[in-house]
Design an enzyme around this catalytic site. Structure first.
Site, short mmCIF file in Angstrom:
data_model
loop_
_atom_site.label_atom_id
_atom_site.label_comp_id
_atom_site.label_asym_id
_atom_site.label_seq_id
_atom_site.Cartn_x
_atom_site.Cartn_y
_atom_site.Cartn_z
N HIS A 124 0.80 -1.22 0.00
CA HIS A 124 0.00 0.00 0.00
C HIS A 124 0.84 1.27 0.00
O HIS A 124 1.94 1.33 0.56
CB HIS A 124 -0.91 0.00 1.24
CG HIS A 124 -0.14 -0.11 2.52
ND1 HIS A 124 0.35 0.97 3.21
CD2 HIS A 124 0.26 -1.21 3.22
CE1 HIS A 124 0.99 0.57 4.28
NE2 HIS A 124 0.96 -0.75 4.32
N ASP A 125 0.31 2.30 -0.66
CA ASP A 125 0.85 3.66 -0.60
C ASP A 125 2.26 3.78 -1.19
O ASP A 125 2.99 4.73 -0.87
CB ASP A 125 0.87 4.18 0.85
CG ASP A 125 -0.51 4.15 1.49
OD1 ASP A 125 -1.39 4.91 1.04
OD2 ASP A 125 -0.71 3.36 2.44
N GLY A 142 5.05 -1.25 2.55
CA GLY A 142 4.24 -0.05 2.41
C GLY A 142 5.04 1.23 2.44
O GLY A 142 6.08 1.34 3.09
#
Length: 271
Positions: A124-125, A142
């Site tokens: 994520h991100d 992440g």
């Protein structure tokens, strides 16, 4: 003869009513195109692949069993509507997983013409540049950033928030807890630098003068005669070529700290 839709989209595919598909898209058997998906022209999605909450750029190939835009593997994620953006021309091979963002940034963003080999993972991100290669079983945690043209070898692991600079190359099996500057080679557990990525620089058209300047900057910044911050202050006062400026600025902006040369011989900037 069937319609264009029946020829290009297998009848066993499941497509959410909110998905936006260009007429040229190809979707294989048992693929799932979930909520809030945009598939640009000439995208292909292989059998049993899952795409959701994602914008997939023109000409991307999502191979069998890959997962694009699926939920973050993060305990702070509470089902917020986030997304993944996949640039044009990317290839996502079998069983690769590209997760969408969390509420922190709202998006995982990937540039153009990247290759994600089988079982590679982008969490994520993350912010991934263009023409990046992740070999088999690479794990990018992440909030990581990976610059354009970087190559990450098989089974490498990047710690959360690590940055990998432009045109860096990381050898297979490395564990990377700190930032990797642009234009360098790194390998080992824990990863250490082993000079400049000279072959990559030449392939990308860097001239000999620029490579020479990078060698000097690499040698000077890792000179053990003084702390790195003192070298950095001195080097940034001198007018530099753009690649050297980028190399030094990357180091200056590091929050996690910079991987260092793995041996005295690796402090010269040579391969």
């Amino acid at each position: 003869m069937g319609t264009t839709e029946t020829r290009l989209i297998h009848p066993t595919a499941v497509i959410h009513q909110t998905a936006r598909l260009d007429p040229s898209v190809k979707i294989g058997p048992y693929a799932v195109i979930g909520e809030d998906v945009t598939l640009a022209p000439r995208v292909s999605v292989g059998p049993h692949a899952v795409v959701e909450f994602a914008e997939v750029g023109e000409g991307c190939q999502v191979h069998a069993g890959a997962f694009v835009g699926t939920a973050p593997q993060d305990l702070k994620y509470r089902g917020e509507r986030t997304k993944l953006i996949l640039g044009p021309g990317c290839v996502v091979r079998e069983a690769a997983t590209l997760n969408r963002g969390t509420a922190v940034t709202g998006v995982t963003r990937i540039g153009a013409r990247c290759l994600f080999m089988a079982y590679s993972h982008v969490a994520h991100d993350c912010l991934i540049g263009s023409e990046v290669i992740l070999a088999n079983s690479v794990a990018v945690a992440g909030h990581c950033e990976v610059g354009d043209w970087a190559i990450i070898g098989g089974m490498v692991g990047l710690h959360q928030f690590v940055r990998v600079g432009k045109l860096a190359m990381i050898g297979a099996g490395a564990m990377v807890p700190l930032d990797i500057p642009p234009y360098v080679l790194a390998w080992g557990d824990r990863a250490g630098l082993s000079g400049l990525n000279l072959i990559g620089l030449r392939r990308r058209g860097f001239d000999q003068e620029t490579i020479k300047d990078l060698k000097i900057a690499y040698r000077d910044i890792f000179n053990p005669s003084a702390p790195m911050k003192d070298h950095l202050t001195r080097l940034l006062k001198v007018k530099r070529t753009p690649p050297v400026k980028e190399f030094l600025t990357f180091i200056q902006e590091s929050q996690r700290g910079i991987c260092r040369p793995s041996s005295k011989e690796d402090s010269s900037g040579d391969e």
